[in-house]
Design an enzyme around this catalytic site. Structure first.
Site, mmCIF file in Angstrom:
data_model
loop_
_atom_site.group_PDB
_atom_site.id
_atom_site.type_symbol
_atom_site.label_atom_id
_atom_site.label_comp_id
_atom_site.label_asym_id
_atom_site.label_seq_id
_atom_site.Cartn_x
_atom_site.Cartn_y
_atom_site.Cartn_z
ATOM 1 N N ASN A 28 -55.091 -72.981 -61.975
ATOM 2 C CA ASN A 28 -55.141 -73.545 -63.436
ATOM 3 C C ASN A 28 -54.124 -72.278 -64.239
ATOM 4 O O ASN A 28 -54.072 -71.304 -63.931
ATOM 5 C CB ASN A 28 -56.717 -73.676 -63.847
ATOM 6 C CG ASN A 28 -56.898 -74.344 -65.259
ATOM 7 O OD1 ASN A 28 -55.920 -75.084 -65.569
ATOM 8 N ND2 ASN A 28 -57.850 -74.039 -65.575
ATOM 9 N N ASN A 87 -55.140 -70.542 -66.520
ATOM 10 C CA ASN A 87 -55.707 -69.309 -66.819
ATOM 11 C C ASN A 87 -56.226 -68.495 -65.580
ATOM 12 O O ASN A 87 -56.928 -67.411 -65.532
ATOM 13 C CB ASN A 87 -57.069 -69.569 -67.465
ATOM 14 C CG ASN A 87 -58.226 -70.382 -66.714
ATOM 15 O OD1 ASN A 87 -57.969 -70.823 -65.732
ATOM 16 N ND2 ASN A 87 -59.417 -70.368 -67.025
ATOM 17 N N LYS A 88 -55.405 -68.803 -64.280
ATOM 18 C CA LYS A 88 -56.064 -68.014 -63.169
ATOM 19 C C LYS A 88 -54.976 -67.061 -62.758
ATOM 20 O O LYS A 88 -53.949 -66.792 -63.646
ATOM 21 C CB LYS A 88 -56.076 -69.076 -61.986
ATOM 22 C CG LYS A 88 -57.224 -70.145 -61.930
ATOM 23 C CD LYS A 88 -58.747 -69.308 -62.209
ATOM 24 C CE LYS A 88 -59.857 -70.597 -61.910
ATOM 25 N NZ LYS A 88 -60.077 -71.366 -63.279
ATOM 26 N N MET A 89 -55.313 -66.337 -61.717
ATOM 27 C CA MET A 89 -54.503 -65.246 -61.258
ATOM 28 C C MET A 89 -52.979 -65.760 -61.135
ATOM 29 O O MET A 89 -52.189 -64.718 -61.721
ATOM 30 C CB MET A 89 -55.050 -64.440 -60.158
ATOM 31 C CG MET A 89 -56.283 -63.979 -60.201
ATOM 32 S SD MET A 89 -56.716 -62.994 -61.384
ATOM 33 C CE MET A 89 -55.724 -61.300 -60.663
#
Length: 433
Positions: A209, A211-213
């Site tokens: 997504n 907002n992930k790493m």
């Protein structure tokens, strides 16, 4: 002292070299604008190589790596889709029970309902905030006694990137012969005894997504035990079509395959994956040091020597008696947007309070940071306290509820600088009475 710059909690960013555009442009040039293609295949191979790497830390109990070297990866449309297909691959269906960590985002639990099964909520232990092994075994014994059969699967979550007590959990799973689906959506790059999380259980979930790493804009992947399982999951993800010259369907399938365009973004992101993990860990170290001598604030940190968290989000706990300026303003106004989600869609009109919410000092601090254009976020509200799961059996010890009431997530993403951390810490300190 309102800042012109908005400091976001965690938003992934593109590589400096523009590798993402190289793969995207190639997809357009070669007319692979579909949920299959060279980028999808290449991204899956990149991921397979990444998750099967061992970081040698002298751990002698990792000598048998047969299960690791056979792992395969399927790229999917979201982490939620990966949880869903993991349950499908494990044969979970109507009438089954699935043991799942209560302290998590709803994407860990909702797919259990998708397949018609019942989630059995398991509370956390206080060290990692993840599934409590003792409660897990208690629940297994109790469900067998109450229903006459053992639960069908265990969904283990790695909250905010923090690995769980995996040895203990896996020992219990093996004891009762219950498969494990690791929800490592928040834990890309986190390790337990040198091994990437998501590779210990039967299946492992990844999320990409925004907002992930690393990100593919939206997307996810399922780590599978072997090639045979991978092909079965891939088949389910593409509507479960049988081998006929026309469309023949004998099983229910899903439209969950990742697009070749999104996979191109992922291939470029893989070139900076280690840099992102290192940055998050660096930011966490800055917070830990800054709050070391601040009375009433505790930084949530990994168990050294056993695990290596990616620190997807850096989290602090506020003591109940810590006073924050303007606490009287907390919960005085209904929220009009989704806190912690730029793309969130919310339904308005509920009461100002629920029966389980962050303490007023936590909410007051969130509002103080928000006034300075700094995004922070409450922790995940435990699933056993969510109205939608009011009827789900739960085995609780008060740990997750207590942490939820006291916790606050701080900006941790790739765009957060050392100066940003110093500013955030300074504002927090100035708001302590």
């Amino acid at each position: 002292m309102t800042q012109n710059k908005t400091i976001h909690l965690c938003i992934a960013h593109m590589s400096e070299t523009g590798e993402e555009m190289k793969y995207i442009n190639r997809a357009f040039d070669e007319h692979w604008v579909a949920p299959l293609g060279p980028n999808v295949d290449g991204f899956e191979e990149d991921l397979r190589k990444y998750v099967t790497q061992i970081k040698d830390e002298g751990h002698t109990d990792l000598t048998d790596l047969t299960d690791l070297t056979s792992k395969e990866v399927v790229a999917l449309s979201s982490g939620t889709a990966a949880v869903h297909l993991g349950l499908v691959a494990l044969g979970v269906g109507v009438g089954d029970e699935v043991l799942v960590q209560s302290f998590t985002f709803c994407a860990s639990t909702n797919p259990i309902r998708y397949v018609g099964a019942t989630p059995i909520m398991i509370d956390s232990e206080k060290d990692t905030w993840n599934m409590d092994p003792d409660l897990l075994e208690t629940a297994i014994k109790d469900r067998i006694e109450k229903t006459g059969k053992k639960p069908k699967a265990i969904v283990l979550v790695y909250l905010y990137g923090m690995p769980a007590k995996i040895d203990e959990i896996m020992a219990i799973a093996h004891k009762y012969d219950i498969p494990v689906l690791e929800d490592a959506a928040e834990a890309f790059g986190s390790r337990y005894k040198g091994r990437i999380v998501g590779t210990f259980g039967d299946y492992g979930v990844m999320s990409f997504n925004g907002n992930k790493m690393i990100t593919t804009s939206g997307g996810g992947a399922l780590i599978c035990p072997n090639k045979e399982a991978r092909e079965k999951v891939k088949w389910y993800s593409m509507q479960a079509r049988e081998a006929y010259p026309y469309y023949q369907h004998e099983s229910i399938g899903y439209n969950y395959r990742m697009s070749n365009i999104c996979a191109g973004i992922g291939r470029g992101q893989m070139t900076i994956a280690n840099d992102h993990v290192a940055h998050h860990r660096h930011i966490a170290a800055l917070y830990e040091e800054a709050f070391r001598d601040v009375k009433g604030i505790t930084f949530h940190k990994e168990l050294e020597g056993i695990m290596e968290s990616n620190y997807w989000l850096s989290v602090i706990l506020l003591d109940e008696d810590l006073r924050i300026k303007h606490e009287e303003r907390a919960y005085q106004k209904a929220e009009e947007r989704a806190v912690g989600g730029a793309a969130g869609v919310v339904r308005q009109g509920g009461p100002l309070h629920t029966d389980c919410e962050p303490d007023t000092n936590v909410e007051a601090l969130r509002l103080a940071l928000q006034a300075e254009n700094i995004e922070s976020r409450p922790l995940w509200k435990p699933m056993h306290k969510q109205p939608v799961y009011r009827d789900a059996p739960a085995y609780v010890n008060g740990v997750s509820e207590g942490i939820f009431k006291r916790g606050l997530c701080l900006p941790s993403g790739p765009m957060v600088t050392d100066d940003d951390v110093r500013l955030i810490v300074d504002i927090i300190k100035k708001n302590i009475i």
